[in-house]
Design a protein around this motif. Structure first.
Motif, PDB file in Angstrom:
ATOM      1  N   ASP A  85      -5.065   9.458  41.500  1.00  0.00           N
ATOM      2  CA  ASP A  85      -6.390   9.958  41.090  1.00  0.00           C
ATOM      3  C   ASP A  85      -7.473   9.677  42.134  1.00  0.00           C
ATOM      4  OD1 ASP A  85      -5.418  10.899  38.625  1.00  0.00           O
ATOM      5  OD2 ASP A  85      -5.566   8.900  37.763  1.00  0.00           O
ATOM      6  N   ARG A 103     -10.500  10.080  44.611  1.00  0.00           N
ATOM      7  CA  ARG A 103     -11.740  10.857  44.488  1.00  0.00           C
ATOM      8  C   ARG A 103     -12.438  10.877  45.834  1.00  0.00           C
ATOM      9  NH1 ARG A 103     -15.069   7.779  40.302  1.00  0.00           N
ATOM     10  NH2 ARG A 103     -16.598   9.386  40.791  1.00  0.00           N
ATOM     11  N   GLU A 123      -3.945  21.001  49.924  1.00  0.00           N
ATOM     12  CA  GLU A 123      -3.884  20.389  48.606  1.00  0.00           C
ATOM     13  C   GLU A 123      -4.533  21.324  47.602  1.00  0.00           C
ATOM     14  OE1 GLU A 123      -6.171  16.732  48.745  1.00  0.00           O
ATOM     15  OE2 GLU A 123      -7.382  17.598  50.356  1.00  0.00           O
ATOM     16  N   TYR A 124      -4.225  21.132  46.330  1.00  0.00           N
ATOM     17  CA  TYR A 124      -4.844  21.975  45.303  1.00  0.00           C
ATOM     18  C   TYR A 124      -5.067  21.166  44.034  1.00  0.00           C
ATOM     19  CZ  TYR A 124      -0.276  22.615  42.946  1.00  0.00           C
ATOM     20  OH  TYR A 124       0.916  22.425  42.275  1.00  0.00           O
ATOM     21  N   GLN A 125      -5.919  21.704  43.156  1.00  0.00           N
ATOM     22  CA  GLN A 125      -6.239  21.000  41.925  1.00  0.00           C
ATOM     23  C   GLN A 125      -6.734  21.959  40.853  1.00  0.00           C
ATOM     24  OE1 GLN A 125      -9.317  18.184  42.840  1.00  0.00           O
ATOM     25  NE2 GLN A 125     -10.802  19.732  43.401  1.00  0.00           N
ATOM     26  N   LYS A 156     -10.455  16.220  35.969  1.00  0.00           N
ATOM     27  CA  LYS A 156      -9.382  16.706  36.831  1.00  0.00           C
ATOM     28  C   LYS A 156      -8.105  16.771  35.996  1.00  0.00           C
ATOM     29  CE  LYS A 156      -9.000  15.012  40.974  1.00  0.00           C
ATOM     30  NZ  LYS A 156      -8.634  14.121  42.118  1.00  0.00           N
ATOM     31  N   TYR A 169      -3.583  17.548  40.141  1.00  0.00           N
ATOM     32  CA  TYR A 169      -3.813  17.544  41.594  1.00  0.00           C
ATOM     33  C   TYR A 169      -2.463  17.415  42.286  1.00  0.00           C
ATOM     34  CZ  TYR A 169      -4.706  15.715  46.249  1.00  0.00           C
ATOM     35  OH  TYR A 169      -4.689  15.514  47.599  1.00  0.00           O
ATOM     36  N   LYS A 170      -2.268  18.186  43.352  1.00  0.00           N
ATOM     37  CA  LYS A 170      -1.048  18.084  44.149  1.00  0.00           C
ATOM     38  C   LYS A 170      -1.409  18.113  45.640  1.00  0.00           C
ATOM     39  CE  LYS A 170       2.114  17.966  40.936  1.00  0.00           C
ATOM     40  NZ  LYS A 170       3.033  16.818  40.774  1.00  0.00           N
ATOM     41  N   PHE A 175     -13.134  21.844  46.870  1.00  0.00           N
ATOM     42  CA  PHE A 175     -13.021  20.532  47.496  1.00  0.00           C
ATOM     43  C   PHE A 175     -14.223  20.205  48.387  1.00  0.00           C
ATOM     44  CE2 PHE A 175      -8.655  21.150  46.248  1.00  0.00           C
ATOM     45  CZ  PHE A 175      -8.168  19.876  46.044  1.00  0.00           C
TER      46      PHE A 175
END
Length: 205
Positions: free
Chosen positions: A34, A36, A90-92, A101, A104-105, A202
């Motif tokens: 997680d 941030r 990356e994506y979320q 959130k 998330y990967k 992002f």
């Protein structure tokens, strides 16, 4: 710090703080649960954000509030970020009204933004299917990714390598999911010019 185009704020990572390069930031957040973080165009913005402790919250500005009736209340926003083309991707997925959130990967090596956007939409579809929420809207600002999902076919120019082999595996899984499952969730283009920044963005533009 010298004047730069971007500064990276890490609120939750190995060592929270402000970093001058993505490489330094990545070392603080990679594989950190997680994590941030976000980029800013000026040091003043970065310092203010770091002190306030804000991070990935919905970017629904005052201008956006005037058109809130156009944005579904039960919705998920997805987005991807990629440093380079190909590059670190990356994506979320974000709950559009609470800022939570949902998933998330990443980061993945040698990816592209389109691949990330596509995976994010399919991830959201699978996530909502598991929750039995067939009516929840998914917002994405990528016309390309939306078309890939609707056509159940990807058209990436990304070249497969040992570093990004996992992305091709994930794309195959995503396509298999699309062909094997029926979904009714609306997938809607996020209108950035009218509504402001995608809540899942992002912040690395």
């Amino acid at each position: 710090m010298a004047k730069k185009d971007k500064y990276y704020v890490v609120w939750k990572g190995v060592t929270p703080g402000i970093y001058e390069t993505w490489k330094e930031c990545e070392e603080m957040v990679k594989n950190y649960p997680d994590a941030r973080y976000k980029s800013f165009k000026s040091l003043d913005e970065a310092e203010a954000a770091f002190q306030s402790g804000s991070s990935l919250k919905p970017k629904i500005s005052n201008r956006n509030r005037g058109i809130s009736s156009k944005i579904k209340k039960d919705a998920v926003a997805v987005d991807a970020a990629c440093e380079g083309n190909p590059g670190i991707m990356e994506y979320q997925g974000i709950n559009i009204h609470t800022g939570e959130k949902l998933f998330y990967k990443g980061p993945f090596e040698q990816g592209t933004n389109n691949v990330g956007e596509f995976l994010a939409i399919v991830h959201a579809l699978a996530y909502l299917t598991n929750l039995k929420k067939p009516d929840t809207t998914i917002y994405s600002d990528s016309i390309t990714a939306i078309s890939w999902v609707r056509n159940k076919r990807t058209k990436t120019n990304l070249i497969k390598s040992k570093k990004n082999e996992i992305l091709f595996t994930l794309m195959d899984r995503a396509l298999n999911w699309l062909h094997s499952n029926h979904y009714t969730n609306p997938i809607v283009k996020w209108e950035t010019e009218e509504w402001g920044e995608n809540p899942a963005d992002f912040g690395r533009k």
